[in-house]
Design an enzyme around this catalytic site. Sequence first.
Site, PDB file in Angstrom:
ATOM      1  N   GLY A 231      22.887   4.582  22.643  1.00 31.48           N
ATOM      2  CA  GLY A 231      24.013   3.751  22.242  1.00 31.48           C
ATOM      3  C   GLY A 231      24.426   2.819  23.373  1.00 31.48           C
ATOM      4  O   GLY A 231      23.847   2.814  24.464  1.00 31.48           O
TER       5      GLY A 231
ATOM      6  N   TYR B 111      34.388  10.965  24.940  1.00 30.14           N
ATOM      7  CA  TYR B 111      35.001   9.630  24.864  1.00 30.14           C
ATOM      8  C   TYR B 111      35.782   9.503  23.568  1.00 30.14           C
ATOM      9  O   TYR B 111      35.218   9.667  22.483  1.00 30.14           O
ATOM     10  CB  TYR B 111      33.929   8.536  24.943  1.00 30.14           C
ATOM     11  CG  TYR B 111      33.232   8.543  26.280  1.00 30.14           C
ATOM     12  CD1 TYR B 111      33.892   8.069  27.416  1.00 30.14           C
ATOM     13  CD2 TYR B 111      31.958   9.069  26.417  1.00 30.14           C
ATOM     14  CE1 TYR B 111      33.278   8.107  28.655  1.00 30.14           C
ATOM     15  CE2 TYR B 111      31.339   9.111  27.657  1.00 30.14           C
ATOM     16  CZ  TYR B 111      31.998   8.635  28.763  1.00 30.14           C
ATOM     17  OH  TYR B 111      31.389   8.686  29.990  1.00 30.14           O
TER      18      TYR B 111
ATOM     19  N   THR C 239      39.347   7.153  21.812  1.00 31.72           N
ATOM     20  CA  THR C 239      39.598   5.745  21.497  1.00 31.72           C
ATOM     21  C   THR C 239      41.089   5.401  21.414  1.00 31.72           C
ATOM     22  O   THR C 239      41.918   6.284  21.137  1.00 31.72           O
ATOM     23  CB  THR C 239      38.932   5.428  20.135  1.00 31.72           C
ATOM     24  OG1 THR C 239      39.394   4.180  19.645  1.00 31.72           O
ATOM     25  CG2 THR C 239      39.263   6.477  19.090  1.00 31.72           C
TER      26      THR C 239
ATOM     27  N   TYR D 158      38.211   6.345  11.122  1.00 27.09           N
ATOM     28  CA  TYR D 158      37.572   6.451  12.444  1.00 27.09           C
ATOM     29  C   TYR D 158      38.537   7.094  13.448  1.00 27.09           C
ATOM     30  O   TYR D 158      38.178   8.044  14.151  1.00 27.09           O
ATOM     31  CB  TYR D 158      37.147   5.051  12.919  1.00 27.09           C
ATOM     32  CG  TYR D 158      36.628   5.018  14.340  1.00 27.09           C
ATOM     33  CD1 TYR D 158      35.405   5.586  14.684  1.00 27.09           C
ATOM     34  CD2 TYR D 158      37.377   4.411  15.360  1.00 27.09           C
ATOM     35  CE1 TYR D 158      34.939   5.558  15.990  1.00 27.09           C
ATOM     36  CE2 TYR D 158      36.915   4.372  16.664  1.00 27.09           C
ATOM     37  CZ  TYR D 158      35.695   4.952  16.975  1.00 27.09           C
ATOM     38  OH  TYR D 158      35.234   4.925  18.279  1.00 27.09           O
TER      39      TYR D 158
HETATM   40  N1  LIG Z   1      32.449   0.722  21.169  1.00 31.34           N
HETATM   41  C1  LIG Z   1      33.746   0.757  21.383  1.00 31.34           C
HETATM   42  O1  LIG Z   1      34.430  -0.285  21.417  1.00 31.34           O
HETATM   43  C2  LIG Z   1      34.446   2.085  21.599  1.00 31.34           C
HETATM   44  C3  LIG Z   1      35.837   2.084  21.733  1.00 31.34           C
HETATM   45  C4  LIG Z   1      36.491   3.299  21.953  1.00 31.34           C
HETATM   46  C5  LIG Z   1      35.763   4.478  22.008  1.00 31.34           C
HETATM   47  N2  LIG Z   1      34.419   4.451  21.859  1.00 31.34           N
HETATM   48  C6  LIG Z   1      33.690   5.726  21.916  1.00 31.34           C
HETATM   49  O2  LIG Z   1      32.769   5.664  22.998  1.00 31.34           O
HETATM   50  C7  LIG Z   1      31.596   6.434  22.675  1.00 31.34           C
HETATM   51  C8  LIG Z   1      30.356   5.548  22.861  1.00 31.34           C
HETATM   52  O3  LIG Z   1      30.477   4.414  21.992  1.00 31.34           O
HETATM   53  P1  LIG Z   1      29.298   3.340  21.844  1.00 31.34           P
HETATM   54  O4  LIG Z   1      29.931   2.014  21.666  1.00 31.34           O
HETATM   55  O5  LIG Z   1      28.279   3.551  22.905  1.00 31.34           O
HETATM   56  O6  LIG Z   1      28.688   3.792  20.429  1.00 31.34           O
HETATM   57  P2  LIG Z   1      27.246   3.477  19.820  1.00 31.34           P
HETATM   58  O7  LIG Z   1      26.627   2.302  20.485  1.00 31.34           O
HETATM   59  O8  LIG Z   1      27.437   3.449  18.335  1.00 31.34           O
HETATM   60  O9  LIG Z   1      26.391   4.766  20.220  1.00 31.34           O
HETATM   61  C9  LIG Z   1      26.560   6.012  19.602  1.00 31.34           C
HETATM   62  C10 LIG Z   1      25.216   6.690  19.534  1.00 31.34           C
HETATM   63  O10 LIG Z   1      25.401   7.960  18.851  1.00 31.34           O
HETATM   64  C11 LIG Z   1      24.340   8.117  17.931  1.00 31.34           C
HETATM   65  N3  LIG Z   1      24.705   9.016  16.841  1.00 31.34           N
HETATM   66  C12 LIG Z   1      25.367   8.721  15.684  1.00 31.34           C
HETATM   67  N4  LIG Z   1      25.454   9.805  14.906  1.00 31.34           N
HETATM   68  C13 LIG Z   1      24.840  10.828  15.580  1.00 31.34           C
HETATM   69  C14 LIG Z   1      24.591  12.183  15.266  1.00 31.34           C
HETATM   70  N5  LIG Z   1      24.983  12.725  14.113  1.00 31.34           N
HETATM   71  N6  LIG Z   1      23.922  12.947  16.172  1.00 31.34           N
HETATM   72  C15 LIG Z   1      23.498  12.398  17.346  1.00 31.34           C
HETATM   73  N7  LIG Z   1      23.707  11.112  17.693  1.00 31.34           N
HETATM   74  C16 LIG Z   1      24.363  10.324  16.819  1.00 31.34           C
HETATM   75  C17 LIG Z   1      24.103   6.699  17.424  1.00 31.34           C
HETATM   76  O11 LIG Z   1      22.859   6.606  16.771  1.00 31.34           O
HETATM   77  P3  LIG Z   1      22.698   5.492  15.596  1.00 31.34           P
HETATM   78  O12 LIG Z   1      22.915   4.162  16.240  1.00 31.34           O
HETATM   79  O13 LIG Z   1      21.309   5.735  15.122  1.00 31.34           O
HETATM   80  O14 LIG Z   1      23.762   5.809  14.590  1.00 31.34           O
HETATM   81  C18 LIG Z   1      24.185   5.901  18.713  1.00 31.34           C
HETATM   82  O15 LIG Z   1      22.948   5.860  19.400  1.00 31.34           O
HETATM   83  C19 LIG Z   1      31.811   6.938  21.250  1.00 31.34           C
HETATM   84  O16 LIG Z   1      32.364   8.230  21.312  1.00 31.34           O
HETATM   85  C20 LIG Z   1      32.853   5.999  20.687  1.00 31.34           C
HETATM   86  O17 LIG Z   1      33.619   6.605  19.651  1.00 31.34           O
HETATM   87  C21 LIG Z   1      33.732   3.276  21.660  1.00 31.34           C
END
Ligand SMILES: NC(=O)c1ccc[n+]([C@@H]2O[C@H](COP(=O)([O-])OP(=O)(O)OC[C@H]3O[C@@H](n4cnc5c(N)ncnc54)[C@H](OP(=O)(O)O)[C@@H]3O)[C@@H](O)[C@H]2O)c1
Length: 294
Positions: free
Chosen positions: A14, A102, A104, A128
């Site tokens: 991710g 992590y 949010t 979410y």
């Molecule tokens: N992005 C933001 O702005 C933001 C803001 C606040 C908090 N966060 C938190 O920060 C963390 C990282 O976010 P990110 O932006 O890096 O998210 P991301 O790019 O969507 O990465 C999440 C990864 O988890 C994988 N995943 C999804 N379902 C899964 C499962 N059942 N088992 C194992 N792996 C799974 C996804 O695979 P697929 O792509 O194949 O689904 C993806 O590779 C998360 O906890 C998110 O909630 C993010």
Amino acid sequence: MARPGKLLVTGCRGQLGCDLVRMLSARYEVEGVDIEEVDICNRDALVSLVNTCHPDVVIHAAAYTDVDGCETNSELAMNVNGEGTRNVAKACREIGARMIYYSTDYVFNGRKDSPYVENDPTSPQTVYGKSKLAGEQAVQEMLKDYAILRIAWVYGRHGKNFVKTMLKLGKERAEAPDSEPLRVVDDQFGNPTWTEDIVRQTEVVIENNLRGIYHATSEREVSWFQFARDIFDLARIEVTVEPCTTGEFPRPAPRPRRSSLENAHLKAAGFNVMRDYREALVEFMKQYAGELGK
Ligand SMILES: NC(=O)c1ccc[n+]([C@@H]2O[C@H](COP(=O)([O-])OP(=O)(O)OC[C@H]3O[C@@H](n4cnc5c(N)ncnc54)[C@H](OP(=O)(O)O)[C@@H]3O)[C@@H](O)[C@H]2O)c1
């Protein structure tokens, strides 16, 4: 606890997970897993993997992060972000590992007039946000040795994010001078935060055995419109950007109006290393703007 030797990162392909693995590998032994290796909803497979890897710290960055998708797939959202996180916490408990989770800004309702601090009451308005809060609660129920880092408006080199979308749209419009101005929402405020800064802050949390809930975003709040203008300014893309309201861009999941976070606990502990939003964006653009938005 002694300095950890081995780290396990979930969600390693991710946006954040890629940078966690790459940067932390310089100082620790790091194993990264994503859904191809183990689905965090499969408790037995997850426990078996964690037992085999036997990390000192599990950094849990896997999640179902499609905010609008969560509204229509609420069961999947609660399973992955709530129960999946509980499974990770249980696996940590079995082997005595620490856990970093992590969360949010979406755990708040966005109606406060000043930045949220860690002890403000949560009140998520979206599936979410509810599912990520369920994850926080599961971690707190299962473990004593954990840190929950609430992050927001994340961008980085990998995955999909606002900076990459703006660079792509900006470049397309700059090449077609008759195109419509780009309209960007100017009534939602938050703290855009670079993945690499989150990794550096995570390392400080690990090294100093910090426990509890921490807000960990860049300093200074901006609107999406201001953020877009800063991106174009730094990338030297000439494009007309106009402010618009949230009402003009209805989305399935309601967005918080103002979800800025104050890193109060990190500051009180003397361990806040998050910097000004613009300083981080300048460095990010210097390093990556050329290769992004194609
Ligand atoms: N992005 C933001 O702005 C933001 C803001 C606040 C908090 N966060 C938190 O920060 C963390 C990282 O976010 P990110 O932006 O890096 O998210 P991301 O790019 O969507 O990465 C999440 C990864 O988890 C994988 N995943 C999804 N379902 C899964 C499962 N059942 N088992 C194992 N792996 C799974 C996804 O695979 P697929 O792509 O194949 O689904 C993806 O590779 C998360 O906890 C998110 O909630 C993010």
